[in-house]
Motif scaffolding. Sequence first.
Motif, PDB file in Angstrom:
ATOM      1  N   ARG A 187      -1.013  -0.486  -4.112  1.00 43.35           N
ATOM      2  CA  ARG A 187      -0.154  -0.287  -5.279  1.00 43.35           C
ATOM      3  C   ARG A 187      -0.626  -1.280  -6.342  1.00 43.35           C
ATOM      4  NH1 ARG A 187       4.992  -1.031  -5.517  1.00 43.35           N
ATOM      5  NH2 ARG A 187       5.467   0.881  -6.624  1.00 43.35           N
TER       6      ARG A 187
ATOM      7  N   LYS B 238      -3.521   3.576  -0.285  1.00 43.89           N
ATOM      8  CA  LYS B 238      -4.179   2.860  -1.383  1.00 43.89           C
ATOM      9  C   LYS B 238      -3.303   1.711  -1.864  1.00 43.89           C
ATOM     10  CE  LYS B 238      -6.962   4.973  -4.205  1.00 43.89           C
ATOM     11  NZ  LYS B 238      -7.445   5.783  -5.333  1.00 43.89           N
TER      12      LYS B 238
ATOM     13  N   CYS C 240      -5.799   0.813   4.204  1.00 44.88           N
ATOM     14  CA  CYS C 240      -5.757   0.785   2.755  1.00 44.88           C
ATOM     15  C   CYS C 240      -7.206   0.868   2.279  1.00 44.88           C
ATOM     16  CB  CYS C 240      -5.074  -0.504   2.325  1.00 44.88           C
ATOM     17  SG  CYS C 240      -4.783  -0.603   0.599  1.00 44.88           S
ATOM     18  N   ALA C 241      -7.588   2.036   1.745  1.00 46.15           N
ATOM     19  CA  ALA C 241      -8.995   2.333   1.467  1.00 46.15           C
ATOM     20  C   ALA C 241      -9.642   1.356   0.487  1.00 46.15           C
ATOM     21  CB  ALA C 241      -9.105   3.759   0.929  1.00 46.15           C
ATOM     22  N   ASP C 242      -8.871   0.893  -0.495  1.00 45.74           N
ATOM     23  CA  ASP C 242      -9.472   0.047  -1.541  1.00 45.74           C
ATOM     24  C   ASP C 242      -9.121  -1.431  -1.384  1.00 45.74           C
ATOM     25  OD1 ASP C 242      -6.843   0.643  -2.047  1.00 45.74           O
ATOM     26  OD2 ASP C 242      -7.121   1.153  -4.170  1.00 45.74           O
TER      27      ASP C 242
ATOM     28  N   ASP D   4     -11.017  -4.333  -2.941  1.00 46.97           N
ATOM     29  CA  ASP D   4     -10.843  -4.680  -4.363  1.00 46.97           C
ATOM     30  C   ASP D   4     -10.160  -6.037  -4.543  1.00 46.97           C
ATOM     31  OD1 ASP D   4     -11.926  -2.259  -4.850  1.00 46.97           O
ATOM     32  OD2 ASP D   4     -10.173  -1.368  -5.840  1.00 46.97           O
TER      33      ASP D   4
ATOM     34  N   ALA E 103       0.860  -1.180   0.000  1.00 44.14           N
ATOM     35  CA  ALA E 103       0.000   0.000   0.000  1.00 44.14           C
ATOM     36  C   ALA E 103       0.899   1.233   0.000  1.00 44.14           C
ATOM     37  CB  ALA E 103      -0.895   0.006   1.222  1.00 44.14           C
TER      38      ALA E 103
ATOM     39  N   ASN F 235       0.358   5.582   0.383  1.00 40.92           N
ATOM     40  CA  ASN F 235      -0.581   6.679   0.621  1.00 40.92           C
ATOM     41  C   ASN F 235      -2.009   6.181   0.833  1.00 40.92           C
ATOM     42  OD1 ASN F 235       1.614   8.350   0.145  1.00 40.92           O
ATOM     43  ND2 ASN F 235       1.111   8.578  -2.036  1.00 40.92           N
TER      44      ASN F 235
END
Lengths: 318, 246
Positions: free
Chosen positions: A15, A13, A44-46, A49, A9, A11
Amino acid sequence: MSVLVYIEAQNGKLRKASHELAYYAVKSAAILGLDCCGVVVGDCADIQDLGQYGLTQVEQLAPNANGDNMTIAAAVAGVAQAKSASLVIFGHNSIGKSLLPSVAVKLSAGTLSGVNSLPSTDNGFTISKTVFSGKAIATYEMHTPVKVISLMGNSVKPESSEVENVTINNSDIQIADGTIKVIETRREDGTVPLPEAELVVSAGRGMKAPDNWPIIDELAEVLGATTACSRPVADIGWRPHHEHVGQTGVAIRPNLYIAIGISGAIQHLAGVNSSKTIVVINKDPEAPFFKAADYGVCADLFDVVPKLTAALRKFKEN
Amino acid sequence: MKILVCISKTPETTAKITFTDGDTKFNEDGVQYILNPYDEWYALVRALELVEANGGEVVLGHVGPAANDSIIRKGLAVGAHRAVRIDADPLSAEMVAKQIASHAATENYDLILCGKETIDYNGAIIGGLIAAELTLPYVSFVSHLEVSGSEFTLTRDIEGGVEVSKVNGPIVISASKGLAEQRIPKMKDIMMSKRKPIDVIEAVSTDPTTTIIKYSLPQGKQGVKMLGPDDMDELVRLLNEEAKVL
Ligand SMILES: Cc1cc2nc3c(=O)[nH]c(=O)nc-3n(C[C@H](O)[C@H](O)[C@H](O)COP(=O)(O)OP(=O)(O)OC[C@H]3O[C@@H](n4cnc5c(N)ncnc54)[C@H](O)[C@@H]3O)c2cc1C
């Protein structure tokens, strides 16, 4: 026993590499008949996914601003032990390559860095990687009960299956204070870093002078590609060192590699010949690069490159 | 400063890569060997610069049989003061790192340098394994390094940028391009290198971790499709529809 994958991750999010890593880890776990678990440092916001590849569990380590690669590795090794991981997977990049060794020593594991295939258990635990800077492929047997590997980028194409929910567990394991103090991080914004790029536009000595690069930059921009170069143009300072690809530069395997004014010396080819599709633009019909190419244009690059840029722009607009 | 530079032997970059014994062994017939470029051009030269500025000595560390002494001499010709050869075939990254670490544990090196990776097996982790064995800090892919007292300031290449860090020695680092400029030894240096000592030490025993069971060559291209300079719309169509990369 389980497979543990280090999710990168940045920032807050994911990678890009983390998608391929999650997919690869779930597939490997299925082959080995093991559970699969991720480990990530910080929020990690996403992260949800990754459910699309079948990853359902992630251990989250609390970040420590005073931690370093050694103490992160120690914490990851702790998670691996808690999960009885027999296979730990990193990305073969600056993050993975600096964590993997320390994790491997802590787990008394065997290592293989830069693998490009899924493991097989038909005959022991076997797995392959490119060697001699892309000139050959070697299949290795790994003998140790615990194995730590790193996956070369763009080795498998992540495919989503049913979307699963990812359960995040806040790990009790702490990242200790480290001794290496990072005082500054500088990143060039905008473009995808070369080792992760799927599209690469590369130019060599045929460009004649550094002032001629705007046609390369324009082509790269229209394509959404990252720029690269041959060794001599980096050595004489026409381009930055980090763009140098080849046997003594960065080894890459993008989907598309466009080589402009590069002869295709064996040391250059070594670092780029794993690219899926290669386009060569060179005015010399005898240039060795044409033998390694899928598509070739034998003409003056100063004529061809603007025409290619215009054709791509037209294509993108439609 | 006392600096250990770990060096590896690799096939020369234009060497033809072929295999023997049913594709299970690298065919060494007619292959010329060189000192791994990252070790020679960057790690070794930066070590020499540091010792030239601060005093001390540069020791080469190599795991390999006596036949590799000619490669070690190349490093001595570039300017290293002496060498230590651990007498064993390098079998895996773990094995090489354990050998180097067991030697380094008995010496007081201020800095241990490796090249970023070898150009044959491209592992890029030996430096990290040595550091972990010795529980020393490890900084990889260093393209700039300064020392002041025991404090090192390092610039490390990361994807799309650099990271600058400070750490107190002793440390282990891996060297990438930019750390130094290649030095070409003069005839006199080559002659002198023959008199520099190579200490041979016995290897510690290790368990095998990995073995190569088969080699293969990448699939060659099917043949190139040539287009004229005015066929760029066609090239874009092929990239989109045939190659499916756009
Ligand atoms: C130990 C070692 C390691 C090396 N490692 C690397 C490495 O990692 N990466 C690497 O790239 N090289 C490496 N090299 C260097 C390599 O051998 C070649 O010298 C180098 O790749 C050549 O770069 P180039 O193709 O840009 O230049 P050149 O070989 O000079 O080729 C320029 C090409 O441009 C073409 N050209 C000129 N003008 C035009 C025009 N107007 N339109 C179209 N085409 C034009 C020419 O026909 C020619 O083919 C290494 C060498 C050694 C000895």
